[in-house]
Design an enzyme around this catalytic site. Sequence first.
Site, PDB file in Angstrom:
ATOM      1  N   LYS A 172      20.976 -12.619 -14.812  1.00 29.16           N
ATOM      2  CA  LYS A 172      21.420 -11.227 -14.923  1.00 29.16           C
ATOM      3  C   LYS A 172      21.461 -10.788 -16.389  1.00 29.16           C
ATOM      4  O   LYS A 172      21.122  -9.649 -16.730  1.00 29.16           O
ATOM      5  CB  LYS A 172      22.802 -11.091 -14.263  1.00 29.16           C
ATOM      6  CG  LYS A 172      23.492  -9.773 -14.487  1.00 29.16           C
ATOM      7  CD  LYS A 172      22.847  -8.598 -13.766  1.00 29.16           C
ATOM      8  CE  LYS A 172      23.477  -7.303 -14.253  1.00 29.16           C
ATOM      9  NZ  LYS A 172      23.202  -6.144 -13.455  1.00 29.16           N
ATOM     10  N   LYS A 240      29.754  -4.292 -22.239  1.00 30.54           N
ATOM     11  CA  LYS A 240      30.315  -5.592 -21.841  1.00 30.54           C
ATOM     12  C   LYS A 240      29.179  -6.576 -21.582  1.00 30.54           C
ATOM     13  O   LYS A 240      29.184  -7.722 -22.041  1.00 30.54           O
ATOM     14  CB  LYS A 240      31.180  -5.364 -20.591  1.00 30.54           C
ATOM     15  CG  LYS A 240      31.734  -6.569 -19.889  1.00 30.54           C
ATOM     16  CD  LYS A 240      30.947  -7.011 -18.680  1.00 30.54           C
ATOM     17  CE  LYS A 240      30.798  -6.015 -17.576  1.00 30.54           C
ATOM     18  NZ  LYS A 240      30.042  -6.516 -16.427  1.00 30.54           N
TER      19      LYS A 240
HETATM   20  P1  NAP Z   1      33.576   0.265 -11.305  1.00 29.07           P
HETATM   21  O1  NAP Z   1      33.084   1.423 -10.537  1.00 29.07           O
HETATM   22  O2  NAP Z   1      34.330   0.491 -12.578  1.00 29.07           O
HETATM   23  O3  NAP Z   1      34.480  -0.626 -10.310  1.00 29.07           O
HETATM   24  C1  NAP Z   1      35.184  -1.738 -10.766  1.00 29.07           C
HETATM   25  C2  NAP Z   1      36.015  -2.260  -9.615  1.00 29.07           C
HETATM   26  O4  NAP Z   1      36.725  -3.415 -10.061  1.00 29.07           O
HETATM   27  C3  NAP Z   1      37.079  -1.276  -9.124  1.00 29.07           C
HETATM   28  O5  NAP Z   1      37.214  -1.438  -7.733  1.00 29.07           O
HETATM   29  C4  NAP Z   1      38.344  -1.754  -9.865  1.00 29.07           C
HETATM   30  O6  NAP Z   1      39.530  -1.397  -9.208  1.00 29.07           O
HETATM   31  C5  NAP Z   1      38.129  -3.245  -9.804  1.00 29.07           C
HETATM   32  N1  NAP Z   1      38.858  -3.975 -10.839  1.00 29.07           N
HETATM   33  C6  NAP Z   1      38.584  -3.998 -12.162  1.00 29.07           C
HETATM   34  N2  NAP Z   1      39.457  -4.798 -12.806  1.00 29.07           N
HETATM   35  C7  NAP Z   1      40.277  -5.301 -11.862  1.00 29.07           C
HETATM   36  C8  NAP Z   1      41.373  -6.205 -11.906  1.00 29.07           C
HETATM   37  N3  NAP Z   1      41.775  -6.755 -13.050  1.00 29.07           N
HETATM   38  N4  NAP Z   1      41.996  -6.490 -10.743  1.00 29.07           N
HETATM   39  C9  NAP Z   1      41.580  -5.938  -9.571  1.00 29.07           C
HETATM   40  N5  NAP Z   1      40.544  -5.088  -9.469  1.00 29.07           N
HETATM   41  C10 NAP Z   1      39.907  -4.775 -10.604  1.00 29.07           C
HETATM   42  O7  NAP Z   1      32.395  -0.746 -11.691  1.00 29.07           O
HETATM   43  P2  NAP Z   1      30.990  -1.007 -10.924  1.00 29.07           P
HETATM   44  O8  NAP Z   1      29.961  -0.139 -11.541  1.00 29.07           O
HETATM   45  O9  NAP Z   1      31.212  -1.028  -9.466  1.00 29.07           O
HETATM   46  O10 NAP Z   1      30.685  -2.495 -11.474  1.00 29.07           O
HETATM   47  C11 NAP Z   1      31.241  -3.663 -10.870  1.00 29.07           C
HETATM   48  C12 NAP Z   1      30.479  -4.872 -11.418  1.00 29.07           C
HETATM   49  O11 NAP Z   1      29.087  -4.758 -11.055  1.00 29.07           O
HETATM   50  C13 NAP Z   1      30.515  -5.011 -12.929  1.00 29.07           C
HETATM   51  O12 NAP Z   1      30.590  -6.361 -13.300  1.00 29.07           O
HETATM   52  C14 NAP Z   1      29.184  -4.411 -13.368  1.00 29.07           C
HETATM   53  O13 NAP Z   1      28.748  -4.917 -14.605  1.00 29.07           O
HETATM   54  C15 NAP Z   1      28.282  -4.830 -12.214  1.00 29.07           C
HETATM   55  N6  NAP Z   1      27.100  -3.983 -11.982  1.00 29.07           N
HETATM   56  C16 NAP Z   1      27.198  -2.629 -11.961  1.00 29.07           C
HETATM   57  C17 NAP Z   1      26.040  -1.869 -11.719  1.00 29.07           C
HETATM   58  C18 NAP Z   1      26.066  -0.363 -11.695  1.00 29.07           C
HETATM   59  O14 NAP Z   1      24.974   0.248 -11.749  1.00 29.07           O
HETATM   60  N7  NAP Z   1      27.215   0.278 -11.583  1.00 29.07           N
HETATM   61  C19 NAP Z   1      24.819  -2.495 -11.506  1.00 29.07           C
HETATM   62  C20 NAP Z   1      24.758  -3.891 -11.498  1.00 29.07           C
HETATM   63  C21 NAP Z   1      25.907  -4.627 -11.728  1.00 29.07           C
HETATM   64  P3  NAP Z   1      40.185   0.083  -9.421  1.00 29.07           P
HETATM   65  O15 NAP Z   1      39.522   0.974  -8.405  1.00 29.07           O
HETATM   66  O16 NAP Z   1      41.618  -0.127  -9.181  1.00 29.07           O
HETATM   67  O17 NAP Z   1      39.890   0.481 -10.860  1.00 29.07           O
END
Ligand code: NAP
Length: 298
Positions: A172, A240
Amino acid sequence: MKPIVGVVGLGIMGQPMARNLLKAGYPVIACNRTRSRMACLTDMGAEAACSPAEVARKAEIIITMVSDTPDVKQVILGEEGVAAGACEQSVVIDMSTISPSTTREISRILADRGIAMLDAPVSGGEKGAIEGTLSIMAGGPEEVFRRCLPVFQAMGKNIVYMGESGSGQIAKLCNQAACSLTILSVAEALILGARAGLDLEALLKAISGGAAGSWSMSNLGPKIIDGNFAPGFMVDLHQKDLRLVLQAAGEFGVSLPGTALVHQLFNAVQRRCDGGRLGNQALILALEDLAGVEARRR
Ligand code: NAP
């Protein structure tokens, strides 16, 4: 009968991934730190849990999809974390993008308790998560990967086993190095086209079908010229990832000057008001400042 799948983290990615599991007929039990984000899943028939531990007590396969390395440690190993509710039959699959070495450390701690873990980060963005077309790169015991393949197939299309624990996360990071540079390439093409007075919609049409075409050009190019900087993938999360890529470059002793440059440009975007919460197509804002031109549709 399909196994119960738990999902911890219902953000931009976790929510549509859980929805696709439900659509594929898996019973889903989910939990999210901010409980209001769970409604649209429970409306579709998912069961709500109060903690990752409760998810693990009820599900055979537990997927975590949270933001960063400390968050994964917390939801798996913390108080009321997945490990507190898991048993020897449980499989934990972390699909977040986090540090490969911490992944191996968590995997070892779980293995000592008889719990199997895969790292299976994804690529394909919010669109891929919604459409169930994610690329999934997995590390961990191969036999566990084979058992979990149908679950991955509910969320993704291109599913590749990379090797031992942590290999999925390393793949990744390679992916993030590559796509950072494709975003930069799209931004530079649009800046030059804008300064030269071209119709940018026509420009994207002209060049995306040729050798310059990429996922970033097809998906982020139109957003840029529409001035749409809403996040599919937030700048803060991209940074990050780039920190992890550059840390890995240091560990393996390789130079990644292109990735380092994109990381620096994103620093400038993060300095803007709420810049870190914009989508990563906002990389162009840094180049627009340098060029004194805006790359928008006429
Ligand atoms: P996001 O929309 O910011 O969602 C993050 C999620 O994690 C939320 O549900 C948040 O809860 C939860 N969370 C964060 N810290 C936490 C903690 N300490 N304890 C419990 N829950 C926690 O992010 P995302 O875009 O879905 O990304 C999630 C992961 O996928 C990341 O590692 C990112 O790098 C990866 N990713 C993202 C994409 C993309 O295009 N978005 C693509 C590939 C990979 P709350 O709702 O309470 O904040």
